[in-house]
Design an enzyme around this catalytic site. Structure first.
Site, PDB file in Angstrom:
ATOM      1  N   ARG A 221       0.841  -1.194   0.000  1.00 44.71           N
ATOM      2  CA  ARG A 221       0.000   0.000   0.000  1.00 44.71           C
ATOM      3  C   ARG A 221       0.878   1.246   0.000  1.00 44.71           C
ATOM      4  O   ARG A 221       1.940   1.272   0.634  1.00 44.71           O
ATOM      5  CB  ARG A 221      -0.923   0.017   1.226  1.00 44.71           C
ATOM      6  CG  ARG A 221      -2.087  -0.959   1.148  1.00 44.71           C
ATOM      7  CD  ARG A 221      -3.100  -0.543   0.091  1.00 44.71           C
ATOM      8  NE  ARG A 221      -4.277  -1.397   0.069  1.00 44.71           N
ATOM      9  CZ  ARG A 221      -4.431  -2.449  -0.721  1.00 44.71           C
ATOM     10  NH1 ARG A 221      -3.442  -2.799  -1.543  1.00 44.71           N
ATOM     11  NH2 ARG A 221      -5.551  -3.154  -0.696  1.00 44.71           N
ATOM     12  N   HIS A 269      -0.017   0.112 -10.181  1.00 42.69           N
ATOM     13  CA  HIS A 269      -0.739  -0.825  -9.308  1.00 42.69           C
ATOM     14  C   HIS A 269      -1.157  -2.072 -10.098  1.00 42.69           C
ATOM     15  O   HIS A 269      -2.334  -2.445 -10.136  1.00 42.69           O
ATOM     16  CB  HIS A 269      -1.965  -0.150  -8.687  1.00 42.69           C
ATOM     17  CG  HIS A 269      -2.405  -0.823  -7.412  1.00 42.69           C
ATOM     18  ND1 HIS A 269      -2.966  -0.148  -6.359  1.00 42.69           N
ATOM     19  CD2 HIS A 269      -2.358  -2.134  -7.011  1.00 42.69           C
ATOM     20  CE1 HIS A 269      -3.255  -0.978  -5.383  1.00 42.69           C
ATOM     21  NE2 HIS A 269      -2.895  -2.195  -5.748  1.00 42.69           N
TER      22      HIS A 269
END
Length: 306
Positions: A221, A269
């Site tokens: 994250r 991502h």
């Protein structure tokens, strides 16, 4: 039995169709405000309105690996939040991390720059014994990554909240084990869950503990990493660079320094994407197990955050 799907930023229709085919006994639809109550839900970044309206839900299946965003919502105490065990993500993550480690170790960025300049170059081979890789977070994804790295004969360290014992991997655990883990590591791979305790864990103090010439790979994250601390440590020469797949703001803003920094590789991502067919099969299996009164894997402990 009714299953509803609530996605933000993704089309639910392929999931509706896939679930109807895989589980014809269930009524499946895409959620809209005011919809009738469902028994189970499959979600990605659902709004609070969805949670408030669907008060009769028994389980909430999250299609991503992390559930930190879900736990920020007001969830009823009886609601089971369930994360996917794997759904094809672990092999993708192992591919991505191994690629990033090997690209750094073999200095392929340097070779790319030379060939683009028309230069035929040579670099002295490095000793992989000097490139201990530390995998921070030994869940399903982290364990698969650690085992994959062993294939390339890198020394592999592992860090987790609770004690783990993985053959051939030097394991550390708990707050007391973190400094020793970092000091034994040159290439750091972050796969920790995001919790209040792990937010900003990749900071000046922890990253400075890595061996000189350290390298950071963040695939967990964006909020784990203090961006300015990473830049400062790279610019000072203590860190050699980083590969980053996750960011505090996504998409990464066009004016962010990460885009242009010569020692940082950015990807959007994409290290491990949810595979729909495998995810649907797993979710159907879990619902059927619950119907039989059996326990299932992946139920999140709200206190721990994973």
């Amino acid at each position: 039995m009714k299953i509803t799907i609530c996605f933000t930023g993704l089309s639910p229709e392929p999931w509706v169709q896939g679930l109807q085919q895989a589980f014809p006994q269930a009524a499946v639809d895409a959620w809209a405000p005011g919809a009738t109550q469902a028994d189970h839900a499959i979600v990605w970044a659902p709004p609070q309105q969805f949670i408030d309206e669907q008060a009769g839900l028994k389980t909430l299946f999250n299609i991503g690996a992390g559930v930190d965003a879900l736990l920020q919502l007001r969830l009823p105490a009886h609601l089971k939040v369930v994360r996917l065990d794997d759904a094809g993500m672990s092999v993708q993550m192992a591919e991505y991390v191994c690629h990033a480690v090997i690209r750094h170790f073999r200095e392929f960025d340097g070779y790319d720059a030379d060939t683009q300049a028309g230069k035929w170059s040579y670099r002295k081979p490095r000793n992989r014994a000097d490139f201990a890789v530390g995998v921070m977070g030994l869940g399903v994804l982290g364990e698969r990554v650690a085992k994959a790295l062993q294939v390339f004969d890198f020394p592999v360290n592992g860090y987790s909240r609770s004690a783990k014992n993985l053959p051939g991997i030097r394991c550390f655990n708990g707050p007391q084990g973190l400094p020793e883990f970092l000091a034994a590591t040159r290439v750091l791979v972050n796969l920790m869950p995001l919790t209040p305790e792990t937010e900003n864990i990749l900071n000046q103090a922890t990253l400075s503990t890595l061996q000189p010439g350290g390298y950071v790979i963040n695939v967990a994250r964006g909020k784990h990493l203090v961006d300015d601390d990473l830049i400062a440590l790279i610019d000072s020469g203590h860190l050699a660079g980083a590969t980053l797949d996750v960011f505090r703001t996504e998409p990464l803003p066009a004016d962010h320094v990460f885009w242009q920094h010569p020692k940082i590789t950015v990807t959007p991502h994409t290290s491990a994407r949810t595979l729909r067919e495998e995810s649907i099969a797993q979710i159907v299996g879990k619902i059927q197990a619950l119907q039989r009164g059996q326990s299932i894997n992946g139920v999140v402990d709200p206190q721990r955050g994973y």
